[in-house]
Design a protein around this motif. Structure first.
Motif, PDB file in Angstrom:
ATOM      1  N   SER A  70      38.315  46.767  34.662  1.00 63.95           N
ATOM      2  CA  SER A  70      37.825  47.552  35.805  1.00 63.95           C
ATOM      3  C   SER A  70      36.471  48.164  35.482  1.00 63.95           C
ATOM      4  O   SER A  70      36.078  49.180  36.070  1.00 63.95           O
ATOM      5  CB  SER A  70      38.823  48.652  36.179  1.00 63.95           C
ATOM      6  OG  SER A  70      38.998  49.570  35.107  1.00 63.95           O
ATOM      7  N   GLN A  77      39.141  54.635  39.820  1.00 60.33           N
ATOM      8  CA  GLN A  77      40.339  54.842  39.007  1.00 60.33           C
ATOM      9  C   GLN A  77      40.535  56.319  38.659  1.00 60.33           C
ATOM     10  O   GLN A  77      41.628  56.879  38.813  1.00 60.33           O
ATOM     11  CB  GLN A  77      40.207  54.037  37.721  1.00 60.33           C
ATOM     12  CG  GLN A  77      39.807  52.590  37.910  1.00 60.33           C
ATOM     13  CD  GLN A  77      40.982  51.668  37.970  1.00 60.33           C
ATOM     14  OE1 GLN A  77      41.766  51.612  37.043  1.00 60.33           O
ATOM     15  NE2 GLN A  77      41.116  50.956  39.056  1.00 60.33           N
ATOM     16  N   PRO A  92      49.883  51.475  41.027  1.00 56.99           N
ATOM     17  CA  PRO A  92      48.693  50.735  40.619  1.00 56.99           C
ATOM     18  C   PRO A  92      48.858  49.214  40.684  1.00 56.99           C
ATOM     19  O   PRO A  92      49.980  48.696  40.807  1.00 56.99           O
ATOM     20  CB  PRO A  92      48.520  51.176  39.164  1.00 56.99           C
ATOM     21  CG  PRO A  92      49.942  51.338  38.689  1.00 56.99           C
ATOM     22  CD  PRO A  92      50.732  51.831  39.887  1.00 56.99           C
ATOM     23  N   ASP A  96      44.299  48.417  37.315  1.00 59.41           N
ATOM     24  CA  ASP A  96      44.191  49.868  37.408  1.00 59.41           C
ATOM     25  C   ASP A  96      44.646  50.597  36.154  1.00 59.41           C
ATOM     26  O   ASP A  96      45.151  51.723  36.211  1.00 59.41           O
ATOM     27  CB  ASP A  96      44.992  50.361  38.614  1.00 59.41           C
ATOM     28  CG  ASP A  96      44.435  49.836  39.924  1.00 59.41           C
ATOM     29  OD1 ASP A  96      43.204  49.754  40.042  1.00 59.41           O
ATOM     30  OD2 ASP A  96      45.227  49.488  40.819  1.00 59.41           O
ATOM     31  N   LEU A 162      47.207  51.857  45.318  1.00 62.88           N
ATOM     32  CA  LEU A 162      45.967  51.161  45.042  1.00 62.88           C
ATOM     33  C   LEU A 162      46.096  49.666  45.316  1.00 62.88           C
ATOM     34  O   LEU A 162      47.156  49.081  45.096  1.00 62.88           O
ATOM     35  CB  LEU A 162      45.568  51.353  43.576  1.00 62.88           C
ATOM     36  CG  LEU A 162      45.316  52.791  43.114  1.00 62.88           C
ATOM     37  CD1 LEU A 162      45.172  52.835  41.600  1.00 62.88           C
ATOM     38  CD2 LEU A 162      44.088  53.361  43.781  1.00 62.88           C
TER      39      LEU A 162
END
Length: 363
Positions: A70, A77, A92, A96, A162
Motif C-alpha cells: 500500500s 490506511q 480490511p 490494508d 475498506l
C-alpha cells in the motif's frame, strides 16, 4: 432522512485541506484537524511507509509468499484506523496491512496471511479487526451484518469497511450498500480508488462520474476526498463515522489515491502504466506532503522526526525477526476458527485431512 437527491451527491472535486506542497488549501468543505491529531497521523505514516518497504523486501527475499503493498496509500490506511473508537470494527482487504497495524495488531502477526499460514494470524475479536479479505468485496456484506447486529443490540459500534476500486464492480458491493441504506446500518464504506484493478484502469471499470456517485442510487450520502491528504481524510471519514454513530446511517467515501508499487511482487506495472503517470502521483506523496505542512506550521522538528523514524525502524526490525522464525504450519488449525460449534461437514473435512496426514507419516 431526507430524500433530496442533492443530499446524496458528492462534492464536485475531492475534498482537500493540504495541497501537494504542504500548504493549506483554505477549503471550507471541512476543518483542518487539530495539531495533535495530525502529528499522530504523521507518526502512523512514517511507520506505515517503513512497514511497506520492509514487507516488500521480505517478499523479494522469498520470506513472504506475496505482499500487496500500500506504498503511497498510507494516508488512507492511517486515517481509517485513527477515526475509529475502541468499540468500532475495521473490515480490511488484503492491501490494508498498514490499517491493521495502526489498529493495534502486532505487525509480524499481520503478515501471517502472506506467509501462507493459517487464517488471519491475529484474534479479530480482541482488536475489532476482521481478517484481511482476499476475495473482492466479500468483506463488505460481512461488515454490514456486524453493523446491523450492533444497531439491533443498541450498541454504539460503527463499522468501517475498506475496499478498492475494483471491488465496486462486484455484486457484493451493490448488495452491501443496498442493505446498509435500507436498514440504516452504522457502516462507512471507504473505497481506496488507486486507479487500477490490477492492470485494468478505472476508465474500463466504471462509466459513472465518480465511484462516489454510486451511492446515490442506493439512497446513501457520498463524498470524494483526496486520498493522499491525511488531513482531509481524517476530517471526511471522521465525520462519516460520527454520523453513523449518531444513527444517521451509512455513507460511501471515495478516496483518490495511487498504488505506487506493483499490485503484488508478482506484477509488472510497467506493462500498463507510464513513467509520466507514476511521476505525477509521486509528487503527491502523502508522507512528504504532511511533513512539509507540519514543518511549516512549526509542529515538526528534527528531534521529533528522529523519534518517529526510530519507532518505524523498531517495527521493521520486529518484522525481520518474526519472518526469520521457522514455523511448521499445523493443518488442523484450519478448522479451529471457522464456526464456534463445528458443523458435521466441517468435522468430516477435518477427519479427511487428519487421515491424509497419518498416511503421509506411515509412508
Amino acid at each position: 432522512m431526507t430524500r433530496d437527491p442533492a443530499h446524496f451527491l458528492p462534492s464536485a472535486e475531492p475534498v482537500a485541506l493540504i495541497d501537494a506542497s504542504g500548504i493549506p488549501t483554505g477549503s471550507r468543505q471541512a476543518e483542518l484537524p487539530a495539531p495533535a491529531d495530525l502529528l499522530r497521523a504523521y507518526a502512523g505514516l512514517v511507520i506505515g511507509r517503513r512497514f511497506n518497504e520492509q514487507a516488500d523486501a521480505l517478499a523479494r527475499q522469498g520470506r513472504l509468499a506475496v505482499y500487496p503493498s500500500s506504498y503511497g496509500q498510507e494516508a488512507c490506511q492511517v486515517a481509517a484506523a485513527q477515526v475509529l473508537a475502541p468499540e468500532d470494527w475495521l473490515f480490511p482487504t488484503y492491501r490494508d496491512a498498514v490499517a491493521v497495524i495502526a489498529r493495534g495488531v502486532d505487525p509480524a502477526a499481520t503478515l501471517t496471511l502472506f506467509r501462507g499460514d493459517w487464517h488471519s494470524g491475529y484474534d479479530p475479536h480482541r482488536h475489532r479487526v476482521a481478517p484481511q479479505a482476499t476475495p473482492l468485496a466479500t468483506q463488505l456484506t460481512q461488515a454490514v451484518g456486524v453493523a446491523h447486529a450492533a444497531r439491533l443490540r443498541g450498541e454504539p459500534t460503527v463499522v468501517l469497511a475498506l475496499c478498492g476500486d475494483g471491488a465496486t464492480s462486484e455484486g457484493d458491493f451493490a448488495e452491501a450498500l443496498n442493505f446498509a441504506a435500507v436498514f440504516a446500518a452504522p457502516v462507512v464504506f471507504f473505497v481506496q480508488n488507486n486507479q487500477y484493478a490490477i492492470s485494468v484502469p478505472l476508465s474500463r471499470q466504471s462509466a459513472a462520474p465518480s465511484l462516489a456517485h454510486k451511492g446515490v442510487g442506493f439512497g446513501m450520502p457520498s463524498e470524494r476526498v483526496d486520498g493522499n491528504d491525511v488531513a482531509a481524510l481524517l476530517a471526511v471519514v471522521g465525520a462519516a463515522v460520527r454520523r453513523a454513530r449518531a444513527g444517521e446511517g451509512p455513507q460511501l467515501i471515495e478516496a483518490h489515491t495511487y498504488r505506487v508499487q506493483a499490485h503484488t511482487n508478482a506484477d509488472d506495472p510497467g506493462r500498463y502504466r507510464s513513467p509520466e503517470e507514476e511521476a505525477t502521483w509521486a509528487a503527491r506523496d502523502p508522507l512528504t506532503r504532511l511533513a512539509a505542512y507540519l514543518r511549516g506550521a512549526g509542529l515538526l522538528d528534527d528531534d521529533a522526526q528522529v523519534r518517529f523514524d526510530t519507532e518505524a525502524e523498531r517495527v521493521a526490525t520486529a518484522l525481520r525477526t518474526g519472518s526469520a522464525e521457522r514455523r511448521t504450519p499445523d493443518p488442523t488449525r484450519l478448522f479451529a476458527s471457522v464456526y464456534s460449534v463445528p458443523t458435521p461437514q466441517l468435522e468430516e473435512q477435518a477427519a479427511l485431512v487428519l487421515d491424509e496426514l497419518s498416511r503421509e507419516v506411515e509412508v
